[in-house]
Design an enzyme around this catalytic site. Structure first.
Site, PDB file in Angstrom:
ATOM      1  N   SER A 186       0.902  -0.734  -0.506  1.00  0.00           N
ATOM      2  CA  SER A 186       0.102  -0.017   0.048  1.00  0.00           C
ATOM      3  C   SER A 186       0.282   0.970   0.157  1.00  0.00           C
ATOM      4  O   SER A 186       0.120   2.106  -0.168  1.00  0.00           O
ATOM      5  CB  SER A 186      -0.799  -0.084   2.026  1.00  0.00           C
ATOM      6  N   LYS A 211       1.414   4.493   6.812  1.00  0.00           N
ATOM      7  CA  LYS A 211       0.424   5.115   6.321  1.00  0.00           C
ATOM      8  C   LYS A 211       0.969   6.409   6.234  1.00  0.00           C
ATOM      9  O   LYS A 211       1.712   6.801   7.017  1.00  0.00           O
ATOM     10  CB  LYS A 211      -0.809   4.916   6.200  1.00  0.00           C
TER      11      LYS A 211
END
Length: 159
Positions: free
Chosen positions: A25, A68
């Site tokens: 991701s 993230k």
């Protein structure tokens, strides 16, 4: 020997911790199985900023950790229009998201609650992030990604 063990324990508990990236991701910045150091002191004495790459306990299962990028801070107004991210009515310049990793998802305007952060992966089309699980409480954030040390050809600071 005992002194070196004590110093190592101090560094790992309070300063830097090695972690392994699992998943894609954060491609292209971070690859699956990259090894990096996270700075655990950064947010004990400092504040979280826009675009910091953070490590946090997953809000739906705190036994798991996610990595993230911080997109919006507490009090920011955020909306996503066909993949274009706006914070406080300003379109974000996101050079860390190559066109081939973008997506077309939209999200209505929201106000990021106090003590919460909106985070997203750089590989937008496959990332499970705040668009899916909501904002992340400040208490769940425990480190700032600092330096990739493995593989050696990818070694360097995380931006």
């Amino acid at each position: 020997m005992l002194a070196s063990i004590a110093v190592s324990v101090f560094i790992i508990l309070f300063l830097y911790q090695p972690v392994r990236v699992e998943g894609t991701s954060m491609v292209p910045m971070l690859q699956d199985q990259d090894r990096l150091f996270i700075n655990k002191l950064a947010y004990r004495v400092g504040t979280v900023h826009h675009s910091d790459v953070v490590v946090f306990h997953y809000p739906r299962d705190i036994t798991k950790s996610y990595i993230k990028r911080v997109i919006a801070l507490p009090g920011d107004r955020l909306r996503i229009d066909h993949g274009r991210v706006y914070v406080n009515d300003m379109k974000l310049a996101e050079p860390y998201v190559p066109a081939r990793y973008a997506d077309e998802r939209s999200q209505p305007e929201m106000l990021v609650p106090e003590g919460e952060y909106f985070v997203m992966g750089d590989h937008r089309s496959i990332s499970s992030d705040s668009r899916d699980f909501g904002t992340v409480d400040r208490g769940l954030i425990y480190g700032k990604a600092s330096f990739v040390y493995w593989p050696f050809d990818q070694a360097g600071a995380v931006h």
